[in-house]
Design an enzyme around this catalytic site. Sequence first.
Site, mmCIF file in Angstrom:
data_model
loop_
_atom_site.group_PDB
_atom_site.id
_atom_site.type_symbol
_atom_site.label_atom_id
_atom_site.label_comp_id
_atom_site.label_asym_id
_atom_site.label_seq_id
_atom_site.Cartn_x
_atom_site.Cartn_y
_atom_site.Cartn_z
ATOM 1 N N ASP A 131 3.490 4.966 5.774
ATOM 2 C CA ASP A 131 4.764 4.302 5.946
ATOM 3 C C ASP A 131 5.936 5.266 6.045
ATOM 4 O OD1 ASP A 131 3.694 1.723 5.906
ATOM 5 O OD2 ASP A 131 3.580 1.761 3.719
ATOM 6 N N ASP A 137 11.586 4.827 14.328
ATOM 7 C CA ASP A 137 12.191 4.050 13.240
ATOM 8 C C ASP A 137 13.630 4.485 13.011
ATOM 9 O OD1 ASP A 137 9.875 2.469 12.073
ATOM 10 O OD2 ASP A 137 9.060 4.478 11.921
ATOM 11 N N GLU A 160 14.982 -0.675 5.534
ATOM 12 C CA GLU A 160 13.758 0.014 5.116
ATOM 13 C C GLU A 160 13.902 1.520 5.266
ATOM 14 O OE1 GLU A 160 8.977 0.305 6.138
ATOM 15 O OE2 GLU A 160 10.224 -1.187 7.153
ATOM 16 N N GLU A 161 14.729 1.959 6.209
ATOM 17 C CA GLU A 161 14.848 3.386 6.501
ATOM 18 C C GLU A 161 15.915 4.086 5.663
ATOM 19 O OE1 GLU A 161 12.441 4.259 8.173
ATOM 20 O OE2 GLU A 161 11.922 2.278 8.933
ATOM 21 N N ASP A 179 14.412 -4.583 8.568
ATOM 22 C CA ASP A 179 13.366 -3.613 8.901
ATOM 23 C C ASP A 179 13.563 -3.335 10.386
ATOM 24 O OD1 ASP A 179 11.151 -2.144 9.537
ATOM 25 O OD2 ASP A 179 9.700 -3.496 8.624
ATOM 26 N N LEU A 181 12.269 -1.435 12.790
ATOM 27 C CA LEU A 181 11.158 -1.393 13.740
ATOM 28 C C LEU A 181 9.842 -1.523 12.985
ATOM 29 C CD1 LEU A 181 10.588 -1.243 16.749
ATOM 30 C CD2 LEU A 181 10.349 1.229 16.525
ATOM 31 N N ASP A 182 9.436 -2.747 12.738
ATOM 32 C CA ASP A 182 8.175 -3.018 12.063
ATOM 33 C C ASP A 182 7.002 -2.719 12.995
ATOM 34 O OD1 ASP A 182 6.471 -4.470 9.976
ATOM 35 O OD2 ASP A 182 6.054 -5.623 11.797
ATOM 36 N N GLU A 342 11.606 -7.981 4.497
ATOM 37 C CA GLU A 342 10.469 -8.512 5.266
ATOM 38 C C GLU A 342 10.108 -9.915 4.782
ATOM 39 O OE1 GLU A 342 7.988 -4.556 6.632
ATOM 40 O OE2 GLU A 342 7.742 -5.200 4.550
#
Length: 405
Positions: A131, A137, A160-161, A179, A181-182, A342
């Site tokens: 991950d 991302d 998330e980043e 998020d 770019l999942d 998410e």
Amino acid sequence: MQASILSSNSISNFCAKTVDFPPPSPTFVPFLGRVASSKLRFSMSSATGLRTVAVAAGGAAFDSEQDGGFQTLMDFMGKRGANVSSDLVILISHLQYAAKRIAALVASPFNSELGKQKGVGGTLGSTAGRDAPKPLDIVSNEIILAALQNSGKVTVMASEEEAEPVWITDDGPFVVVTDPLDGSRNIDASIPTGTIFGIYKHLVELDHLPTKEKALLNSLQSGNRLIAAGYVLYSSATMFCITFGSGTHAFTLDHSTGDFVLTHPSIKIPPRGQIYSVNDARYFDWPEGLRQYIDTVRQGKGQFPKKYSARYICSLVADLHRTLVYGGIAMNPRDHLRLVYEANPLSFLVEQAGGKGSDGKSRILSLQPVELHQRLPLFLGSVEDIEELESYGEIQQKVNPGYEV
């Protein structure tokens, strides 16, 4: 787009030079839901950009302007549609533009070159291994952050980043969790990816607190306070699926106009499906309840007397999108998916489509986040399927030896 853009050491340079929309000439026939076996002819209209007239087999004409056949995302948010506030319209318009830029990035023949760049790292030190942030991302994160900054409507973004929430402005009415770019690690194999986002109201009652503290508390709102949520699916089509709390609706990108066109209004997930989506290579790490459920339904011995099929893409947005359309369950039974950006947004979407989101024991939207990057098991899908699964007792995977792929 030229390859020299991607050889630059500056990711921000790449973001600034992404493909503009719309392309100069029509190349794609928009979806026409109410006309089957039709022949299409086009006439340009200065008011709408592209006017479609369809002539059905029986000879009756259908005009997209006169009959209201096409509704864009921007139209939908107006008074004749969802009737959302002007501030929210502005925010969504910037998010949809960011989605188009990410769609162009993901589809670019040069993204593999970007993926090979060295020295491009994320700011999120807590993610590692599979991950760990990838260059795509980071670029997607920068695109979304720039869109939120330009909107002038967002106080804080949690991503998330990012290790911590990013404070954008003091007077924005909204908080965005995302998020960017999942499923990005699947891009080299051309597997679908997606963007996930959730929107909350800015908690003005916290404004007296220090910036770092109020940014975190604004981001840790429970899912039942969401006012909008959505995902963008980057696949054979680019789809923007969203809810404003009154149904779930999906829009498909028309590359000839640059508009997201309403193609799936008021999505209703079937109360029961016949598909489960999970990485069952982990079968022997599962608890007894989950193994028993999977063994039962794929033999057709469950509450629904037909054998279930397995479909698993390992891209959360793609697996959920299929589940919304066909019914069934999309799940990850171990503590892996993030509650804030998410599980909460996707559970809101699923519930608004008539489905259910659970961690195996509790309703996702009822959970109170305590950490920004908090992880949990996630089960999304048809109500009857989720309730049958939960009836098997322990379904959360506790064994987590660490997986390489």
